[in-house]
Design a protein around this motif. Structure first.
Motif: not given
Length: 371
Positions: A133-135, A141-147, A190-197, A214-221
């Motif tokens: 997201g923003a940042g 880099d944060f998105a890759e850390m979350l992955l 993992l559905s409880v992990e969905a949202g903005t980090h 900075s921000f990252a979004a996590v979607e779980v389906i």
């Protein structure tokens, strides 16, 4: 040793019996018998998708039965161990019993959380998408850390994962990534992990000593199954093919095998570049698109019900966790209040405390809404 073993063992048995009642071993045994009959059919593998679903469901049901039987046996063994230690006045054996008691409490808590997952798709495999997201560079880099964090979490539990698509940033990290986790109750967990980090740290990419948020979004389906029958007319989609790319934009193969499908009515876009052929990537992309459309339909139905009920509260998944990598060094869930003072172990995949707290919190919210 000050542990009151009789009282502790009695408490374990009482909680376990409640879990066992919810799990319903008789129902599980009947399900196993039915699935075994399906699995023994001579034409089972004529339909590979159905065969895989049957064998996976059989494995899950057998696993649940074995888990219940094993836990009851462990409680019995602990009781015998304590009796032996007391009779022999053996401090070392008492210490061993105390350690096993701690393990049993931890495992019982995890079993208890499993019984809280009663949603329509909780048993399904999960498809997780992470988007920066923003940042700027900090966000990618944060998105890759979350992955990495989620893949390490899955590895810790022995869950199979498959990265379906990765869009690399021009600088550091990734713009987005989609991956699949194949495990019992993967979606429910993992559905409880969905949202903005949210990440707050001293940026390694900017000027010295400047704090960056900075921000990252996590979607779980939930992963679509062949029995769900989500119809997607060809006129509703736009299909683009392109060459798969890696970090820095370099090409990773020599053919246009990657596929991007845009669902025109909803604007949902799914890209897939993991498979070797365009046909395989298109099939995988359609499966993820159908999963998202199925969830979107349910969300719209739920939103309509909330509107009719006058419920205007924000979704529980928004702004759900903050990671502080400066000063106090803390990871804190904003919904449950659960926190860990060592961010590194969290980024290394130690997420069970956050997930368990999130599942309990969600059940509490559901109970309050039902009142």
């Amino acid at each position: 040793m000050d542990t009151d073993f009789p009282a502790e063992i009695a408490a374990l048995r009482a909680t376990f019996e409640q879990i066992e009642a919810v799990s319903d071993p008789e129902r599980l045994r009947a399900r196993v018998e039915d699935l075994e009959q399906q699995a023994s059919a001579p034409d089972l593998w004529d339909d590979q998708d159905n065969a895989q679903a049957v064998t996976q469901q059989l494995s899950v049901a057998n696993g649940e039965l074995e888990r219940l039987a094993s836990f009851r046996s462990r409680i019995d063994d602990l009781e015998v161990l304590v009796e032996m230690a007391v009779e022999g006045d053996d401090a070392d054996t008492l210490a061993e019993a105390d350690a096993e008691l701690v393990k049993l409490r931890t495992d019982l808590s995890a079993m208890e959380v499993r019984t809280l997952m009663t949603g329509e798709w909780d048993e399904r495999n999960a498809v997780v998408t992470i988007r920066s997201g923003a940042g700027g560079d900090d966000a990618t880099d944060f998105a890759e850390m979350l992955l990495r964090m989620y893949l390490r979490w899955a590895e810790r539990h022995g869950y199979a994962t498959k990265v379906l698509d990765t869009s690399y940033a021009e600088g550091a990290g990734i713009k987005s990534a989609t991956f699949e986790i194949n495990a019992p109750y993967a979606f429910g967990i993992l559905s409880v992990e969905a949202g903005t980090h949210r990440l707050a740290r001293i940026s390694p990419f900017g000027s010295a000593d400047k704090r960056q948020t900075s921000f990252a979004a996590v979607e779980v389906i939930p992963l679509i199954e062949s029995t769900d029958h989500v119809e997607v007319p060809e006129t509703d989609i736009k299909v683009d093919v392109f060459r798969s790319s890696g970090p820095g934009g370099q090409s990773v193969n020599t053919t246009d095998s990657a596929v991007r499908i845009t669902h025109l009515p909803s604007g949902i876009v799914v890209s897939m570049q993991d498979e070797k052929s365009q046909i395989q990537n298109r099939a995988a992309a359609m499966r993820v698109l159908q999963s998202r459309l199925l969830l979107l339909k349910k969300e719209e139905e739920a939103a309509q019900k909330k509107e009719l009920a006058g419920d205007i509260k924000a979704s529980w998944g928004d702004q759900m966790r903050s990671y502080f990598l400066y000063g106090q060094q803390l990871v804190k869930d904003l919904r449950t209040g659960h926190e860990v003072g060592n961010p590194q172990i969290v980024f290394d995949g130690d997420l069970d405390g956050f997930i368990d707290a999130g599942i309990r919190w969600r059940r509490q919210q559901q109970a309050q809404s039902a009142q």
